[in-house]
Write an enzyme that holds these catalytic residues in place. Structure first.
Site, mmCIF file in Angstrom:
data_model
loop_
_atom_site.group_PDB
_atom_site.id
_atom_site.type_symbol
_atom_site.label_atom_id
_atom_site.label_comp_id
_atom_site.label_asym_id
_atom_site.label_seq_id
_atom_site.Cartn_x
_atom_site.Cartn_y
_atom_site.Cartn_z
ATOM 1 C CD GLN A 72 11.413 2.685 91.931
ATOM 2 O OE1 GLN A 72 11.650 1.496 91.948
ATOM 3 N NE2 GLN A 72 11.597 3.455 92.993
ATOM 4 C CG ASN A 83 11.482 4.774 102.474
ATOM 5 O OD1 ASN A 83 10.841 5.157 101.508
ATOM 6 N ND2 ASN A 83 11.670 3.503 102.736
ATOM 7 C CB THR A 105 11.604 3.748 96.475
ATOM 8 O OG1 THR A 105 12.091 2.590 95.784
ATOM 9 C CG2 THR A 105 12.766 4.663 96.801
ATOM 10 C CB ALA A 122 4.733 2.081 95.629
ATOM 11 C CB ILE A 149 2.312 2.957 86.890
ATOM 12 C CG1 ILE A 149 1.621 2.181 88.026
ATOM 13 C CG2 ILE A 149 3.649 2.305 86.554
ATOM 14 C CD1 ILE A 149 1.312 0.721 87.694
ATOM 15 C CG ASP A 150 0.567 7.219 91.072
ATOM 16 O OD1 ASP A 150 1.135 8.205 90.565
ATOM 17 O OD2 ASP A 150 0.852 6.792 92.220
ATOM 18 C CB CYS A 164 -8.699 -1.605 69.793
ATOM 19 S SG CYS A 164 -8.564 -0.098 68.813
ATOM 20 C CG HIS A 185 8.703 0.903 86.769
ATOM 21 N ND1 HIS A 185 8.808 0.632 88.109
ATOM 22 C CD2 HIS A 185 9.920 0.592 86.244
ATOM 23 C CE1 HIS A 185 10.021 0.168 88.378
ATOM 24 N NE2 HIS A 185 10.717 0.141 87.265
HETATM 25 P P1 CNA Z 1 7.759 -0.865 97.317
HETATM 26 O O1 CNA Z 1 8.753 -1.927 97.082
HETATM 27 O O2 CNA Z 1 6.362 -1.255 97.637
HETATM 28 O O3 CNA Z 1 8.338 0.038 98.514
HETATM 29 C C1 CNA Z 1 7.634 1.112 99.041
HETATM 30 C C2 CNA Z 1 8.522 1.777 100.082
HETATM 31 O O4 CNA Z 1 7.892 2.980 100.486
HETATM 32 C C3 CNA Z 1 8.779 0.947 101.340
HETATM 33 O O5 CNA Z 1 10.150 1.073 101.689
HETATM 34 C C4 CNA Z 1 7.884 1.610 102.384
HETATM 35 O O6 CNA Z 1 8.443 1.526 103.685
HETATM 36 C C5 CNA Z 1 7.869 3.043 101.904
HETATM 37 N N1 CNA Z 1 6.658 3.777 102.243
HETATM 38 C C6 CNA Z 1 5.368 3.368 102.172
HETATM 39 N N2 CNA Z 1 4.519 4.347 102.512
HETATM 40 C C7 CNA Z 1 5.304 5.428 102.811
HETATM 41 C C8 CNA Z 1 5.033 6.752 103.236
HETATM 42 N N3 CNA Z 1 3.784 7.172 103.429
HETATM 43 N N4 CNA Z 1 6.077 7.582 103.426
HETATM 44 C C9 CNA Z 1 7.362 7.175 103.256
HETATM 45 N N5 CNA Z 1 7.677 5.918 102.878
HETATM 46 C C10 CNA Z 1 6.664 5.073 102.639
HETATM 47 O O7 CNA Z 1 7.675 0.157 96.090
HETATM 48 P P2 CNA Z 1 8.813 0.616 95.077
HETATM 49 O O8 CNA Z 1 8.262 1.781 94.379
HETATM 50 O O9 CNA Z 1 10.144 0.696 95.688
HETATM 51 O O10 CNA Z 1 8.821 -0.647 94.084
HETATM 52 C C11 CNA Z 1 8.752 -0.440 92.792
HETATM 53 C C12 CNA Z 1 7.453 -0.919 92.140
HETATM 54 C C13 CNA Z 1 6.190 -0.610 92.865
HETATM 55 C C14 CNA Z 1 7.333 -0.150 90.878
HETATM 56 O O11 CNA Z 1 7.462 -1.041 89.814
HETATM 57 C C15 CNA Z 1 5.962 0.499 90.858
HETATM 58 O O12 CNA Z 1 5.409 0.499 89.574
HETATM 59 C C16 CNA Z 1 5.156 -0.320 91.798
HETATM 60 N N6 CNA Z 1 3.948 0.311 92.372
HETATM 61 C C17 CNA Z 1 3.531 1.547 92.017
HETATM 62 C C18 CNA Z 1 2.391 2.087 92.574
HETATM 63 C C19 CNA Z 1 1.930 3.468 92.162
HETATM 64 O O13 CNA Z 1 2.105 3.849 91.013
HETATM 65 N N7 CNA Z 1 1.378 4.260 93.080
HETATM 66 C C20 CNA Z 1 1.664 1.362 93.527
HETATM 67 C C21 CNA Z 1 2.117 0.074 93.864
HETATM 68 C C22 CNA Z 1 3.265 -0.430 93.281
#
Ligand code: CNA
Length: 250
Positions: A106, A219, A195, A26, A108-109, A154, A124
């Protein structure tokens, strides 16, 4: 090493690589205006009474409380005007320049595809695909977002529509899973970005990476790698899209 030296070393390794695997979450899309789950501004910091986002975004909750699920989902998970940021665009550019770039996400956007990446494994699923559970008809995310009524139905048979997003308690889609594993086994450079590596089984897939080089992590904060991978990890802290712009300037 300072950040500039680390980014330079990453840039050189990217130039040498034949096949890059990019494993993201994300945090890759926060600079496109989509909140993540676990950051300070993430979705998990907001309160929803006694119910956690994991509960709402679960398989059981979808079927038992479909109205409440869709209230949350349509308000918090659909950012249909979001645009790819410099990180998405850079990865697509590398692929256009004839490198193999396997995106394992991961998210979904759909922003990697919007940026132009072709080899994308959506572990995902995607908010952009939504299936009627009765007749199999597919609708897009705009249909779900703009549906006049609490539970989107639908347009063909009025059956219940379900986003092809992997909810807690559901297995990962096999095509994406096996594609991601194969890509990780074949790649010679691994980048991990945006992530928390806290959602399984997705996070566990990194062990399939067999390349011999470093593993770059871009990150906001360092990640908890186990002993086997830790010694190869180079962490570049900071915002991903900003780091990518800096790398391109070097
Ligand atoms: P998470 O657990 O929210 O972790 C996000 C990570 O990214 C954290 O470690 C943050 O410190 C780091 N982070 C945030 N912004 C930045 C940035 N600008 N630059 C670098 N690092 C950054 O999200 P994960 O993806 O690890 O968790 C998995 C879930 C989140 C999945 O199941 C996704 O479907 C779900 N998700 C997806 C979206 C999307 O599709 N955009 C949005 C929100 C959640």
């Amino acid at each position: 090493m300072d950040k500039e030296s680390l980014l330079l070393s990453l840039k050189q390794d990217i130039a040498k690589a034949r096949h890059i695997a990019f494993f993201g979450g994300a945090g890759v899309s926060t600079e496109s205006g989509i909140p993540d789950f676990r950051s300070a501004n993430g979705l998990y910091q907001e309160g929803y009474g006694d119910i956690s986002p994991e509960t709402i975004l679960s398989h059981d909750y979808f079927y038992r409380h479909t109205g409440e699920f869709y209230d949350f989902y349509r308000e918090k998970m659909l950012y249909l005007d979001a645009k790819p940021n410099p990180a998405h665009l850079y990865l697509a550019k590398l692929e256009r320049e004839r490198k193999r770039v396997s995106i394992i996400t991961q998210n979904i956007d759909g922003l990697h595809q919007k940026a132009g990446s072709k080899e994308v494994y959506e572990l995902h699923g995607s908010v952009h695909r939504n299936k009627c559970l009765s007749c199999g008809h597919m609708v897009d995310a705009n249909y779900i977002k703009n549906y006049k009524g609490r539970i989107p139905l639908c347009p063909k048979c009025s059956g219940l529509l379900k986003p092809e997003v992997v909810l807690y308690g559901e297995p990962l889609p096999e095509d994406a899973l096996y594609g991601a594993i194969e890509a990780l086994m074949e790649a010679d450079l691994l980048l991990v970005a945006g992530t928390s590596l806290s959602v399984y089984p997705a996070a566990g897939l990194l062990h399939y990476y067999k390349g011999e080089g470093k593993i770059y992590v871009l990150n906001l904060s360092p990640l908890p790698f186990d002993k086997t991978l830790k010694k190869r990890v180079v962490t570049i802290e900071g915002k991903l899209a900003e780091s990518i712009l800096e790398l391109q300037r070097l």
